[in-house]
Design an enzyme around this catalytic site. Structure first.
Site, mmCIF file in Angstrom:
data_model
loop_
_atom_site.group_PDB
_atom_site.id
_atom_site.type_symbol
_atom_site.label_atom_id
_atom_site.label_comp_id
_atom_site.label_asym_id
_atom_site.label_seq_id
_atom_site.Cartn_x
_atom_site.Cartn_y
_atom_site.Cartn_z
ATOM 1 N N GLU A 76 32.395 27.334 58.706
ATOM 2 C CA GLU A 76 31.642 26.505 58.976
ATOM 3 C C GLU A 76 31.920 25.265 59.741
ATOM 4 O OE1 GLU A 76 28.782 25.966 55.917
ATOM 5 O OE2 GLU A 76 27.601 24.306 57.062
ATOM 6 N N LYS A 254 24.591 24.117 47.272
ATOM 7 C CA LYS A 254 25.372 25.114 48.310
ATOM 8 C C LYS A 254 26.574 24.167 49.047
ATOM 9 C CE LYS A 254 25.882 26.677 52.757
ATOM 10 N NZ LYS A 254 26.547 26.371 53.923
ATOM 11 N N ASP A 270 39.158 34.496 43.510
ATOM 12 C CA ASP A 270 37.978 35.509 43.582
ATOM 13 C C ASP A 270 36.748 34.668 43.644
ATOM 14 O OD1 ASP A 270 35.621 37.140 43.231
ATOM 15 O OD2 ASP A 270 36.687 38.387 41.758
ATOM 16 N N HIS A 368 26.654 17.755 62.147
ATOM 17 C CA HIS A 368 26.864 19.098 62.556
ATOM 18 C C HIS A 368 27.004 19.470 63.836
ATOM 19 C CE1 HIS A 368 26.055 21.269 58.493
ATOM 20 N NE2 HIS A 368 26.427 20.205 58.127
HETATM 21 P P1 NDP Z 1 46.205 39.964 37.317
HETATM 22 O O1 NDP Z 1 45.522 41.374 36.975
HETATM 23 O O2 NDP Z 1 47.059 40.127 38.537
HETATM 24 O O3 NDP Z 1 47.082 39.719 36.188
HETATM 25 C C1 NDP Z 1 47.735 38.339 36.261
HETATM 26 C C2 NDP Z 1 49.341 38.765 36.502
HETATM 27 O O4 NDP Z 1 50.084 37.513 36.752
HETATM 28 C C3 NDP Z 1 49.841 39.562 35.609
HETATM 29 O O5 NDP Z 1 50.697 40.659 36.440
HETATM 30 C C4 NDP Z 1 51.148 38.688 34.916
HETATM 31 O O6 NDP Z 1 52.148 39.344 34.512
HETATM 32 C C5 NDP Z 1 51.309 37.780 36.009
HETATM 33 N N1 NDP Z 1 51.793 36.346 35.690
HETATM 34 C C6 NDP Z 1 52.752 35.747 35.801
HETATM 35 N N2 NDP Z 1 52.938 34.667 35.403
HETATM 36 C C7 NDP Z 1 52.025 34.454 34.597
HETATM 37 C C8 NDP Z 1 51.443 33.522 33.727
HETATM 38 N N3 NDP Z 1 51.924 32.343 33.554
HETATM 39 N N4 NDP Z 1 50.152 33.433 33.208
HETATM 40 C C9 NDP Z 1 49.464 34.667 33.102
HETATM 41 N N5 NDP Z 1 49.865 35.766 33.890
HETATM 42 C C10 NDP Z 1 51.220 35.585 34.771
HETATM 43 O O7 NDP Z 1 45.024 39.051 37.471
HETATM 44 P P2 NDP Z 1 43.945 38.532 36.497
HETATM 45 O O8 NDP Z 1 43.965 39.319 35.257
HETATM 46 O O9 NDP Z 1 43.915 37.110 36.575
HETATM 47 O O10 NDP Z 1 42.544 39.223 37.354
HETATM 48 C C11 NDP Z 1 42.112 38.540 38.460
HETATM 49 C C12 NDP Z 1 41.758 39.618 39.553
HETATM 50 O O11 NDP Z 1 40.810 40.526 38.870
HETATM 51 C C13 NDP Z 1 41.356 39.180 40.732
HETATM 52 O O12 NDP Z 1 41.714 39.729 41.887
HETATM 53 C C14 NDP Z 1 39.486 39.317 40.471
HETATM 54 O O13 NDP Z 1 39.019 39.497 41.630
HETATM 55 C C15 NDP Z 1 39.697 40.726 39.847
HETATM 56 N N6 NDP Z 1 38.498 41.014 39.230
HETATM 57 C C16 NDP Z 1 37.520 40.218 38.860
HETATM 58 C C17 NDP Z 1 36.266 40.627 38.025
HETATM 59 C C18 NDP Z 1 35.296 39.846 37.985
HETATM 60 O O14 NDP Z 1 35.503 38.504 38.108
HETATM 61 N N7 NDP Z 1 34.111 40.213 37.274
HETATM 62 C C19 NDP Z 1 36.527 42.161 37.474
HETATM 63 C C20 NDP Z 1 37.564 42.823 37.813
HETATM 64 C C21 NDP Z 1 38.518 42.386 38.437
HETATM 65 P P3 NDP Z 1 52.522 40.180 33.189
HETATM 66 O O15 NDP Z 1 51.659 41.202 33.490
HETATM 67 O O16 NDP Z 1 53.947 40.241 33.340
HETATM 68 O O17 NDP Z 1 51.940 38.979 32.294
#
Ligand code: NDP
Length: 417
Positions: A76, A254, A270, A368
């Site tokens: 936009e 919005k 996300d 705009h």
């Molecule tokens: P991830 O699944 O990527 O998990 C977080 C990752 O970050 C892990 O691999 C973790 O490693 C790593 N990490 C590194 N440093 C840190 C830290 N300091 N603290 C926490 N984690 C760390 O992401 P999320 O669980 O955040 O999920 C987000 C994703 O899920 C987005 O892509 C979203 O689009 C999607 N999603 C959203 C939904 C919704 O909103 N309804 C439903 C399903 C998915 P380690 O494992 O070693 O701890």
């Protein structure tokens, strides 16, 4: 020359000189790289191409005394200009003050009509120690990082029984972490209750709000044609209108999300999760409400406040897979979730300020359509220097694609002769 009058090369160089952008990130942005083909192919299913959008920057959004350079990705035309305008006015007044809440994401495990609801609820409550053990075993790395399951709650909702798990995902947005824990707890709880759960997943709602406030001297709100106090008074009335008129509140919000969605997208977070949570929050009272409100203080200052939940992270998700999102994280200086949340809330507030100031003053269309002229010129087929020439021609009259095409044809004819 003003920042917006520089070329993209000059803008990057200035940001590097100012210490906001690393030379490596400047080089990355200069390449305007598409994703590596294997990254694109593995990030989503059925990938057949890539989709590019411009990345811009809001300069010096002052949040809690720090000047933040906020990267935005948006299609936009007026969003970045409006945000910069709002940020400039806020900076004249000492900037925005913002506070982030404890970062928690709630997961829900729901059982459908257990035979004895009260007994099932008591069973879940009695198993809290086991729930904690199962949750920790499901995601040991988040526990090692200092996060994991914080609190549980059990409640009846009609004939449903809901177990809520409040989880600390540390620096992550947390959806996958929470879902993993939810499913493990659901599996264990099914054995205790003798019944499979209906659902086990995070909620995008229920998050606590990040709050940002700003106090503006009315003189700093003056437009070309109207004095500051008159603009401040109209902004306060526009805010009051949004509280009683849901049609206005939706568009008010919005406009707030114009900046926030663009800043969220720039970081690879996300945006749907953020939008779902924000709009649910706006409707918590049962009536859809404005996220930001403005009132006049006794001394005539205009006081703005925004409150909204922001389900974001600074690691994980797509962020790690998108090199430009990582560069955006560094440019924004988003060291932790609170830094990102406070910047997003402050951005939403100044974006709203810019929109309401335009509505209170010259109206939204003047600014705009000036910016829209570039998009129309491009849509008409203008390239290179033709874009500015056709846009300038459009500025002198009616804005339409047909006019843009006519201006382009005339321009090319001139160039030929
Ligand atoms: P991830 O699944 O990527 O998990 C977080 C990752 O970050 C892990 O691999 C973790 O490693 C790593 N990490 C590194 N440093 C840190 C830290 N300091 N603290 C926490 N984690 C760390 O992401 P999320 O669980 O955040 O999920 C987000 C994703 O899920 C987005 O892509 C979203 O689009 C999607 N999603 C959203 C939904 C919704 O909103 N309804 C439903 C399903 C998915 P380690 O494992 O070693 O701890």
């Amino acid at each position: 020359m003003k920042f917006y009058q520089l070329t993209p090369d000059e803008r990057r160089k200035l940001l590097v000189d100012q210490g906001h952008l690393t030379p490596a990130d400047a080089a990355l942005l200069a390449q305007t790289p598409m994703l590596a083909p294997d990254v694109a192919a593995h990030l989503i299913e059925n990938q057949i191409g890539q989709f590019a959008l411009p990345l811009g920057v809001v300069q010096d959004l002052v949040v809690n005394g720090q000047a933040v350079q906020v990267p935005l990705v948006t299609e936009e035309p007026s969003v970045v200009a409006a945000a910069n305008n709002g940020a400039r006015i806020a900076a004249l007044n000492g900037g925005v003050t913002a506070t982030a809440p404890l970062h928690r994401v709630i997961g829900e495990v729901v059982f459908d009509a257990p035979v004895d609801l009260d007994r099932a609820a008591a069973t879940l409550r009695a198993h809290e120690p086991e729930i904690r053990v199962v949750a920790a075993a499901a995601h040991p790395s988040i526990v090692r990082r200092g996060g994991g399951l914080a609190d549980i709650a059990v409640e009846r909702l009609g004939d449903f029984l809901k177990l809520s798990l409040s989880i600390d995902p540390q620096a992550a947005m947390g959806a996958n972490i929470v879902n993993t824990i939810c499913e493990a707890v659901a599996h264990a709880a099914a054995a205790w209750l003798g019944q499979a759960p209906l659902v086990a997943i995070l909620t995008n709602g229920g998050g606590a709000a990040t709050v940002a406030t700003v106090k503006l001297k009315s003189a700093t709100l003056a437009t070309k044609d109207q004095p500051g106090p008159a603009i401040a008074a109209r902004i306060a009335r526009l805010s009051a209108l949004a509280q009683v008129d849901e049609d206005r509140a939706v568009t008010h919000n919005k406009g707030i999300m114009n900046g926030i969605s663009a800043a969220v997208l720039a970081t690879g977070n996300d945006g749907r999760a953020v939008a779902a949570g924000v709009h649910a929050f706006a409707a918590t009272s049962g009536r859809y409400q404005p996220l930001a409100t403005w009132r006049l203080a006794a001394n005539g200052d205009l006081c703005g406040r925004i409150a909204l939940p922001l389900q974001v992270g600074v690691v994980g998700g797509a962020t790690g897979a998108l090199p430009v999102a990582q560069a955006a994280m560094r440019l924004g200086g988003y060291r932790d979730v609170a830094a990102l949340q406070t910047t997003l809330a402050a951005l939403g507030l100044v974006q709203n300020l810019a929109a309401l100031r335009a509505l209170a003053g010259p109206g939204i269309q003047a600014g705009h359509m000036r910016l829209q002229a570039n998009a129309l010129a491009i849509a008409a087929g203008a390239t290179g220097p033709e874009i500015a020439a056709v846009a300038a021609g459009l500025g002198a009259g009616q804005m339409s694609l047909a006019r843009a095409q006519a201006l382009l044809a005339a321009q090319r004819k001139d160039d030929e002769s």
